[in-house]
Design an enzyme around this catalytic site. Sequence first.
Site, PDB file in Angstrom:
ATOM      1  N   ASP A 146      55.847  43.183  41.711  1.00  0.00           N
ATOM      2  CA  ASP A 146      54.960  43.225  40.559  1.00  0.00           C
ATOM      3  C   ASP A 146      55.742  43.858  39.417  1.00  0.00           C
ATOM      4  O   ASP A 146      56.277  44.947  39.557  1.00  0.00           O
ATOM      5  CB  ASP A 146      53.720  44.063  40.891  1.00  0.00           C
ATOM      6  CG  ASP A 146      52.739  44.100  39.730  1.00  0.00           C
ATOM      7  OD1 ASP A 146      52.259  43.025  39.337  1.00  0.00           O
ATOM      8  OD2 ASP A 146      52.483  45.197  39.210  1.00  0.00           O
ATOM      9  N   GLU A 204      55.507  37.519  40.224  1.00  0.00           N
ATOM     10  CA  GLU A 204      54.485  36.934  39.369  1.00  0.00           C
ATOM     11  C   GLU A 204      55.157  36.382  38.127  1.00  0.00           C
ATOM     12  O   GLU A 204      56.084  36.983  37.600  1.00  0.00           O
ATOM     13  CB  GLU A 204      53.460  38.000  38.998  1.00  0.00           C
ATOM     14  CG  GLU A 204      52.115  37.424  38.694  1.00  0.00           C
ATOM     15  CD  GLU A 204      51.051  38.519  38.572  1.00  0.00           C
ATOM     16  OE1 GLU A 204      49.882  38.186  38.436  1.00  0.00           O
ATOM     17  OE2 GLU A 204      51.416  39.706  38.621  1.00  0.00           O
ATOM     18  N   CYS A 257      41.530  43.312  46.791  1.00  0.00           N
ATOM     19  CA  CYS A 257      42.003  44.305  47.758  1.00  0.00           C
ATOM     20  C   CYS A 257      42.969  43.624  48.731  1.00  0.00           C
ATOM     21  O   CYS A 257      42.633  42.606  49.328  1.00  0.00           O
ATOM     22  CB  CYS A 257      40.820  44.893  48.511  1.00  0.00           C
ATOM     23  SG  CYS A 257      41.266  45.851  49.964  1.00  0.00           S
ATOM     24  N   CYS A 292      41.362  43.901  52.593  1.00  0.00           N
ATOM     25  CA  CYS A 292      40.252  43.051  53.062  1.00  0.00           C
ATOM     26  C   CYS A 292      40.027  41.845  52.163  1.00  0.00           C
ATOM     27  O   CYS A 292      39.178  41.011  52.454  1.00  0.00           O
ATOM     28  CB  CYS A 292      38.964  43.862  53.167  1.00  0.00           C
ATOM     29  SG  CYS A 292      38.235  44.244  51.566  1.00  0.00           S
ATOM     30  N   CYS A 343      38.546  50.371  47.254  1.00  0.00           N
ATOM     31  CA  CYS A 343      37.932  49.057  47.453  1.00  0.00           C
ATOM     32  C   CYS A 343      36.476  49.238  47.854  1.00  0.00           C
ATOM     33  O   CYS A 343      36.178  49.995  48.769  1.00  0.00           O
ATOM     34  CB  CYS A 343      38.691  48.287  48.533  1.00  0.00           C
ATOM     35  SG  CYS A 343      37.845  46.787  49.031  1.00  0.00           S
ATOM     36  N   CYS A 364      36.072  47.565  51.712  1.00  0.00           N
ATOM     37  CA  CYS A 364      36.493  48.183  52.968  1.00  0.00           C
ATOM     38  C   CYS A 364      36.739  49.684  52.831  1.00  0.00           C
ATOM     39  O   CYS A 364      37.021  50.353  53.814  1.00  0.00           O
ATOM     40  CB  CYS A 364      37.748  47.501  53.503  1.00  0.00           C
ATOM     41  SG  CYS A 364      39.228  47.809  52.520  1.00  0.00           S
ATOM     42  N   ASP A 412      49.587  49.075  41.503  1.00  0.00           N
ATOM     43  CA  ASP A 412      50.795  48.254  41.368  1.00  0.00           C
ATOM     44  C   ASP A 412      51.269  47.719  42.713  1.00  0.00           C
ATOM     45  O   ASP A 412      51.646  46.556  42.828  1.00  0.00           O
ATOM     46  CB  ASP A 412      51.912  49.071  40.716  1.00  0.00           C
ATOM     47  CG  ASP A 412      51.519  49.546  39.327  1.00  0.00           C
ATOM     48  OD1 ASP A 412      50.904  48.750  38.591  1.00  0.00           O
ATOM     49  OD2 ASP A 412      51.798  50.709  38.989  1.00  0.00           O
TER      50      ASP A 412
END
Length: 401
Positions: free
Chosen positions: A191, A275, A327, A330, A346, A349, A356
């Site tokens: 990232d 990305e 997330c 999950c 999250c 979960c 990051d």
Amino acid sequence: MQLRYYYRLYPAPGQRAALARAFGCARTVFNDALRAREEARVAGLPYLTDAELSARLTAAKASAERAWLGEVSAMVLQRALADLSAAYRNFFASLTGTRKGPKVGPPRFRTRKDSKQAIRFTANARFRVTAGGKLRLPKIGDVPVRWSRQLPSVPSSVTVVKDPAGRYLASFVVQVGPNALAETEPVIGIDLGLTHFAVLSDGRKIASPRFLRRAEEKLRRRQHDLSRKQDGSKNRDKARIKVARAHALVADARREFHHQLPPTLIRENQAVAVEDQAVSGLARTGLAKSVHDAGWSAFVHMLEYKARRYGRGFYRIGRFEPTSRVCSACRADDGPKPLHVRIWQCQGCGAWLDRDINAAVNVARAAGLAVTACGAQVRPGVLPAQRGEAGTHPTSRPAAA
Ligand SMILES: [Zn+2]
């Protein structure tokens, strides 16, 4: 914990022909079985069991029409049936909502034009690595391998893949202890962000090196100076020259940095995913945008070049992937997060996630790479204060080595 290890294969012309036959046979067996199940479904008959499909395969091999299936390892054909059944299981689990991970559609027919051709050998198909370091595949031969890294233990299966570029890869499945994971993870998501130059899916955060930050700071000061000079004045001309020099220094420093990091990442990993454009529109303002964007695109370009050069996987994923809000543990989509939120919990979960690193794990996943979500999770007990976008982080490690 099971991990995949990838190696380049260099089959001889005769072995390439044998592999092409095996790909074709596996495809035929897969498609015949899929057609049989589909015809049974349309006719309102019960779902054909794996045993029935296996019996049909045996009958087909005895027929004149499909006798050529006998030219390839029987295990490869059995694995093709097993792949089909796994595809059905995933589809049914998606329908009933019991599938972990993304939903999948029904199995589809395979064609010669699929981007990837693959066959699988399990341990009882008696594939093995010869004393001379070649990969012995039944009815294919001893295929030369480039052992770019050591296998940590005896593999339980191997998949031979021909990728769209026409390269052959062996993907071994190896059982490793949980502690071996951090060292042996063969793939990585990256990232690119504002707080760090790059954050890796294994939890590492890479800051820009000091020499690059200094050059960028100097450029920023020079541009500020220039903006305060009056139009048409001699001082403005001088300031403009200083800006141009500072620009050149930044370009040099950046080039040096970009020659350091990509080779390291490519050496350590079998595949990298990044990305396409990392930062949301919100953060793309003025100088920060121009400086960072130029740096990222040069870095990504170099990374891709090195990956191609050394036969590693390189994946670029689109900006539409919601990497920063889903997330990685999950896969619940928690909605957008303002940029100042560096760590979040999250709602699905309850995992605490580093923004990051979570994004880096999602980048790898979006590219189809199998990485664990462990690196993205933080203990709420060590929750650091939120910091400004220009701040540093205690886990920062300069990339320069
Ligand atoms: Zn979650």
